[in-house]
Design a protein around this motif. Structure first.
Motif, PDB file in Angstrom:
ATOM      1  N   GLN A  98      -8.935  39.298  27.195  1.00 37.84           N
ATOM      2  CA  GLN A  98      -7.338  39.459  28.102  1.00 37.84           C
ATOM      3  C   GLN A  98      -6.417  39.487  27.297  1.00 37.84           C
ATOM      4  N   LEU A  99      -6.143  38.150  26.759  1.00 35.27           N
ATOM      5  CA  LEU A  99      -5.209  38.110  25.963  1.00 35.27           C
ATOM      6  C   LEU A  99      -4.688  39.137  24.698  1.00 35.27           C
ATOM      7  N   VAL A 141      -9.388  27.922  20.803  1.00 35.04           N
ATOM      8  CA  VAL A 141      -9.296  28.011  22.215  1.00 35.04           C
ATOM      9  C   VAL A 141     -10.615  26.587  22.462  1.00 35.04           C
ATOM     10  N   THR A 168      -3.481  29.638  28.266  1.00 33.26           N
ATOM     11  CA  THR A 168      -4.610  31.175  29.035  1.00 33.26           C
ATOM     12  C   THR A 168      -5.228  30.091  29.534  1.00 33.26           C
ATOM     13  N   ALA A 180     -15.329  28.807  31.702  1.00 32.99           N
ATOM     14  CA  ALA A 180     -14.962  30.124  31.907  1.00 32.99           C
ATOM     15  C   ALA A 180     -13.958  31.024  32.731  1.00 32.99           C
ATOM     16  N   GLY A 181     -12.660  30.215  32.857  1.00 31.83           N
ATOM     17  CA  GLY A 181     -11.112  30.662  32.977  1.00 31.83           C
ATOM     18  C   GLY A 181     -11.025  31.230  31.233  1.00 31.83           C
ATOM     19  N   ALA A 182     -11.399  30.128  30.892  1.00 34.00           N
ATOM     20  CA  ALA A 182     -10.531  30.483  29.311  1.00 34.00           C
ATOM     21  C   ALA A 182     -11.371  31.239  28.589  1.00 34.00           C
ATOM     22  N   ASP A 216      -4.389  42.630  25.427  1.00 33.76           N
ATOM     23  CA  ASP A 216      -2.967  42.436  25.444  1.00 33.76           C
ATOM     24  C   ASP A 216      -2.200  42.460  24.348  1.00 33.76           C
ATOM     25  N   GLN A 217      -2.335  42.086  23.251  1.00 30.51           N
ATOM     26  CA  GLN A 217      -1.543  41.062  21.838  1.00 30.51           C
ATOM     27  C   GLN A 217      -2.325  41.430  20.421  1.00 30.51           C
ATOM     28  N   CYS A 240     -10.172  30.110  38.204  1.00 29.26           N
ATOM     29  CA  CYS A 240     -11.143  29.936  38.333  1.00 29.26           C
ATOM     30  C   CYS A 240     -11.581  28.877  39.883  1.00 29.26           C
ATOM     31  N   LEU A 278      -1.464  30.055  23.873  1.00 27.25           N
ATOM     32  CA  LEU A 278      -2.921  29.748  23.894  1.00 27.25           C
ATOM     33  C   LEU A 278      -3.246  28.554  24.764  1.00 27.25           C
ATOM     34  N   ILE A 308     -12.114  34.077  30.223  1.00 24.35           N
ATOM     35  CA  ILE A 308     -12.075  34.886  31.080  1.00 24.35           C
ATOM     36  C   ILE A 308     -10.300  35.479  30.218  1.00 24.35           C
ATOM     37  N   CYS A 309      -9.429  34.428  30.247  1.00 25.26           N
ATOM     38  CA  CYS A 309      -7.952  34.813  29.707  1.00 25.26           C
ATOM     39  C   CYS A 309      -8.336  35.296  28.402  1.00 25.26           C
ATOM     40  N   LEU A 310      -8.810  34.484  27.706  1.00 17.58           N
ATOM     41  CA  LEU A 310      -8.801  34.579  26.068  1.00 17.58           C
ATOM     42  C   LEU A 310      -9.459  35.922  26.037  1.00 17.58           C
ATOM     43  N   ALA A 333      -7.521  32.269  17.412  1.00 16.64           N
ATOM     44  CA  ALA A 333      -7.123  32.020  18.536  1.00 16.64           C
ATOM     45  C   ALA A 333      -8.546  31.834  18.876  1.00 16.64           C
ATOM     46  N   ARG A 367       0.557  36.253  32.558  1.00 15.79           N
ATOM     47  CA  ARG A 367       1.828  35.902  31.695  1.00 15.79           C
ATOM     48  C   ARG A 367       2.905  37.148  32.831  1.00 15.79           C
ATOM     49  N   GLY A 372      -6.087  29.991  33.096  1.00 15.03           N
ATOM     50  CA  GLY A 372      -8.365  30.175  33.240  1.00 15.03           C
ATOM     51  C   GLY A 372      -8.190  29.376  34.109  1.00 15.03           C
ATOM     52  N   ALA A 373      -7.736  27.890  34.168  1.00 12.91           N
ATOM     53  CA  ALA A 373      -8.346  27.558  35.257  1.00 12.91           C
ATOM     54  C   ALA A 373      -7.982  27.358  36.485  1.00 12.91           C
ATOM     55  N   ARG A 395      -2.589  39.776  17.511  1.00 13.41           N
ATOM     56  CA  ARG A 395      -2.498  37.909  17.438  1.00 13.41           C
ATOM     57  C   ARG A 395      -4.007  37.746  16.416  1.00 13.41           C
TER      58      ARG A 395
END
Lengths: 220, 220
Positions: free
Chosen positions: B167-168, B184, A156, B159-161, B171-172, A164, A153, B163-165, B180, A124, A160-161, B175
């Motif tokens: 975190q999102l 995703v 996100t 996996a990146g998605a 943070d929000q 990783c 989204l 983790i980042c989801l 969400a 972010r 993440g991609a 939401r």
């Protein structure tokens, strides 16, 4: 004093800038090595500057580390801007930025590790790849190139991609970084709504020469 | 001694297990709070066990933290297995596991933060979501449901998605976590090769009751 100020500010400013750059470069090496608790003295010694100089520029190690991360992001962002300036199609700008970023990890492990060290926070950030990818996804969606319901989204998944993939390329030294990066980019383009054949084709296009990608040695 | 061993091992074993669980639960709270440098004394006090008991179970704080992360992963993995046991289609197992994992972050912030704290390392863990998602992608690809060239690279994005989801969603706070997460998941299914309409439909299916998702309070 009047005479002095006419001549010396430039030299003084240059020296100050060199000192700051040396500290930032040293800090990036410490961050990349995971030495986040290194004493300030150790960092100034690595930068070959005095303790006093440190406090002319930064109030704390945290402030220096923050500046070091921002410098890395800005340098990477500037390289992406330079290497994509001739492209009109936002889908291709997105693809090329991601493909170039994937190729950064092995070429410049220090910069890569600084970026990865702060992974989740950087998603972010208003610097580096994230704001550019977000801008390109929005533009490509407006232009009807991507079909994205919620840019945040989609980002996100993209962010993440990106993180990783960087980690994977450090962990698996024998993986072809270009091939892996292009495959992930192609997968992301399909996820963003591009037809499979076009996603594949865009990721096969020649890239601009990578020499403009930031090298750690030129940081200072 | 013969008489004693017949009666006491169970009680002793149970007490040992309770002590270990109390330490693991306390450690998870410290990890979730980002207090990775907490002294062992502070952790034993939070667990309400003596210092001596600590060393009956763990040789160091690092060993306890490792056990705490593994317990969190195993608990999450067991919940996913339980909640997906009636599904045959590996594409749906993948989708449901991802949708349930996304709903975990707000329901169980401690467990979520333990998992996120170790994000990049967990991608290649043999516990928790990662090995299950990898298994499901492979099975769905073999069954012709997904079109995936390289499971490991697809997992990089998944996996990146994940983790980042997470975190999102922390943070929000405003939401909608279910909406969400489902968006995703749908994007990922399209990325994995499912047609857009089917990706959407699978992510609208009812989920099993979430009560079986691990709660932090029941960790011990």
């Amino acid at each position: 004093m009047a005479d002095k100020t006419r001549e010396e500010p430039n030299r003084l400013e240059r020296r100050k800038a060199r000192t700051r750059a040396a500290l930032v470069t040293a800090a990036q090496s410490f961050i990349a090595a995971g030495k986040l608790n290194a004493p300030i003295l150790e960092i100034t010694q690595a930068a070959d500057v005095g303790m006093g100089s440190f406090y002319n520029h930064f109030q704390s190690r945290e402030e220096l580390f923050q500046a070091a991360i921002e410098e890395a992001l800005d340098r990477h962002g500037a390289a992406l801007d330079l290497l994509c300036e001739n492209l009109d199609d936002p889908a291709q700008v997105f693809a090329q930025s991601f493909r170039l970023t994937g190729r950064l990890h092995r070429r410049n492990p220090t910069l890569s590790k600084v970026l990865l060290s702060n992974g989740l926070a950087l998603i972010r950030s208003d610097r580096g790849l994230a704001p550019r990818a977000s801008r390109d996804i929005e533009a490509a969606t407006r232009a009807g190139r991507f079909q994205v319901q919620d840019v945040e989204l989609a980002m996100t998944i993209v962010a993440g991609a990106a993180i990783c993939l960087g980690q994977l390329l450090h962990d698996q030294a024998d993986r072809d970084d270009a091939a892996a990066t292009d495959q992930v980019t192609e997968d992301l383009l399909r996820m963003l709504g591009l037809p499979a054949d076009e996603a594949h084709e865009i990721c096969q296009r020649p890239l601009p020469p990578l020499d403009a990608l930031p090298q750690h040695d030129t940081a200072a």
